[in-house]
Every structure is written in C-alpha cells, then in structure tokens.
Design a protein around this motif. Structure first.
Motif, mmCIF file in Angstrom:
data_model
loop_
_atom_site.group_PDB
_atom_site.id
_atom_site.type_symbol
_atom_site.label_atom_id
_atom_site.label_comp_id
_atom_site.label_asym_id
_atom_site.label_seq_id
_atom_site.Cartn_x
_atom_site.Cartn_y
_atom_site.Cartn_z
ATOM 1 N N SER A 208 -4.204 12.241 -7.846
ATOM 2 C CA SER A 208 -5.188 11.132 -8.670
ATOM 3 C C SER A 208 -4.451 10.748 -10.131
ATOM 4 N N SER B 188 -6.316 7.847 -4.774
ATOM 5 C CA SER B 188 -7.849 8.360 -4.506
ATOM 6 C C SER B 188 -7.884 8.557 -2.936
ATOM 7 N N LEU C 268 0.765 -1.108 0.022
ATOM 8 C CA LEU C 268 0.025 -0.088 0.013
ATOM 9 C C LEU C 268 0.788 1.246 0.005
ATOM 10 N N VAL D 150 -8.863 8.417 0.862
ATOM 11 C CA VAL D 150 -9.191 7.560 1.849
ATOM 12 C C VAL D 150 -10.027 7.821 2.919
ATOM 13 N N GLY E 35 -2.691 7.558 -9.450
ATOM 14 C CA GLY E 35 -3.415 6.285 -9.129
ATOM 15 C C GLY E 35 -3.877 6.385 -7.529
ATOM 16 N N GLN F 84 -3.328 4.043 -2.290
ATOM 17 C CA GLN F 84 -3.676 3.215 -3.513
ATOM 18 C C GLN F 84 -3.031 2.001 -3.003
ATOM 19 N N SER F 85 -3.651 0.746 -3.677
ATOM 20 C CA SER F 85 -3.075 -0.453 -3.491
ATOM 21 C C SER F 85 -1.924 -0.911 -4.534
ATOM 22 N N SER G 55 -3.720 -4.765 -5.472
ATOM 23 C CA SER G 55 -5.108 -5.149 -5.866
ATOM 24 C C SER G 55 -5.845 -3.991 -6.177
ATOM 25 N N ASP G 56 -7.242 -3.918 -6.621
ATOM 26 C CA ASP G 56 -7.690 -2.666 -7.038
ATOM 27 C C ASP G 56 -8.256 -1.903 -6.068
ATOM 28 N N GLU G 57 -8.432 -2.106 -4.736
ATOM 29 C CA GLU G 57 -8.766 -1.265 -3.723
ATOM 30 C C GLU G 57 -8.124 -1.589 -2.411
ATOM 31 N N ILE G 58 -8.194 -0.532 -1.514
ATOM 32 C CA ILE G 58 -7.488 -0.601 -0.093
ATOM 33 C C ILE G 58 -8.672 -1.262 0.807
ATOM 34 N N GLU G 59 -8.268 -2.405 1.393
ATOM 35 C CA GLU G 59 -9.100 -3.199 2.526
ATOM 36 C C GLU G 59 -9.088 -2.041 3.500
#
Ligand SMILES: CC(C)(COP(=O)(O)OP(=O)(O)OC[C@H]1O[C@@H](n2cnc3c(N)ncnc32)[C@H](O)[C@@H]1OP(=O)(O)O)[C@@H](O)C(=O)NCCC(=O)NCCS
Length: 178
Positions: free
Chosen positions: A125, A130, A114, A132, A128, A152-153, A156-160
């Motif tokens: 942006s 966005s 991350l 949080v 990559g 940004q991760s 993967s596509d999004e941050i858990e």
C-alpha cells in the motif's frame, strides 16, 4: 544507489539475490523456490512479457523486482509484480519502495494500464496498491490469502471491473506461488 533495467548478463546474480534474501527471511527451501522462480521468469518468458529492474550499489545488485504479463479475455495491458527482494542488509532504507516506483513509472511510460501483485498489503500500500476483490478482477490461480490480491491503475484513479479469467505466464503458473 542506482536504479535501472536489468541486463541479461545479470540473470545469475539476480537469481542468487532472490535465493539469499528469501533464505534469510523465510528459510532455505523458500529461498531456493523463489530463486528458481526468478530464474524461470527471466529465462522462459517471452521478452515482451516481462520486465526486471535492479538497484545497484558499488556495482553489486542489492535489490530486484520482476513484472510478468497478466492476460485477460478482454484487451488490457496488465502486469503482475513479483517476486521482490531487497538484500537483507539493505532492507528498511526505502530502497524497495524506490525500486517499485521506478518500475511502475517505466511500465506506465510503456503504455501499461494496470499493475497487480500478491503480497503483504502493509508494504504494497506504500507504493499505490490496494485490495482487489476477486469479483472485480480474478486472480490467475486460487489464492491462499484473499487479502493479498492487490492492484492499481497506472492510467486512472481506480481499477474498473474486468470480466472473465486472468492468465499469468508459465513460470509463475504454479499453485505453490499463490
Ligand atoms: C519486503 C521488502 C521488499 C521491502 O523492501 P525494503 O527496502 O526493506 O522496504 P522499504 O525500506 O522501502 O519500506 C519499508 C517499509 O515497508 C515496511 N516493510 C518492510 N518489509 C516489510 C514486510 N516484509 N512486510 C510488511 N511491511 C514491510 C516497513 O514497515 C517499512 O514501513 P515504515 O517505514 O512505515 O516502518 C524487503 O524487506 C525484502 O526483500 N524482504 C524479504 C523478501 C520479501 O518479503 N519480499 C516481498 C514478498 S514478494
């Protein structure tokens, strides 16, 4: 223009770049503050806990970015991007975006999952990042601008969501930077 990892012999030149760039854009006292931040990050942080990348033209450093470790109560490999500076006369030519992408790719190759930053969403942006929400991932200090907390991760596509607090390295652990 060449992109690379810094060498410790560049520390003074990188400090000067941050001081000059931020003096030009935000005044002398901000320039001194950010120059000192860059110096402290490079000199007081454990070698495993930071990365510095530079853009060089004719053997002069014209851009630099610093990443430092962000630690969570759970095990996650995360870094914080900042500060970032492109020499005033080289701004607006795409160098900032290229240097940040170079840095993010290098982190990813090193297993970093991350990346976070605190800054202008309009610029970050483009590389990559966005917004949080702090209820998903806490910033290490109290934020002046909630809309500047970005991430940004790299895997993967999004941050858990991450539970618990986050901790930055000592050099940037001061309210004036947040
Ligand atoms: C912000 C900075 C790093 C951007 O680097 P750069 O090489 O000039 O930017 P690039 O050429 O890669 O990207 C330019 C794009 O980002 C946008 N941009 C540039 N500087 C910006 C800023 N300060 N705020 C918001 N957006 C910015 C531009 O609008 C441009 O978008 P466009 O092409 O759609 O018009 C650089 O201008 C700089 O060092 N500024 C002074 C110090 C600073 O503000 N650092 C960042 C905070 S830590």
């Amino acid at each position: 223009m060449k992109l690379s990892t810094y060498s410790p012999s560049n520390i003074e030149e990188i400090k000067q770049l941050f001081t000059k760039t931020f003096s030009d854009s935000e005044g002398q006292s901000e320039g001194l503050l950010i120059g000192n931040l860059a110096y402290d990050l490079m000199t007081s942080t454990d070698g495993h806990d930071f990365y510095v990348f530079v853009a060089t033209e004719n053997e002069q450093i014209i851009g630099s970015i610093i990443f430092s470790r962000l630690t969570f109560e759970s095990e996650v490999d995360a870094f914080l991007l900042g500060p970032v500076a492109i020499h005033t006369s080289y701004q607006g030519k795409g160098i900032g975006q290229k240097l940040i992408n170079f840095g993010l790719n290098t982190l990813k190759e090193n297993g970093v999952e991350l990346a976070f930053t605190y800054g202008d969403p309009k610029f970050y942006s483009k590389v990559g990042f966005s917004l949080v929400a702090e209820k998903l991932v806490k910033a290490p200090l109290k934020l002046t601008y909630l809309e500047g907390w970005l991430g940004q991760s790299l895997v993967s596509d999004e941050i858990e969501p991450i539970t618990g607090h986050s901790y930055c390295v000592e050099a940037i652990n001061k309210p004036e930077y947040w």
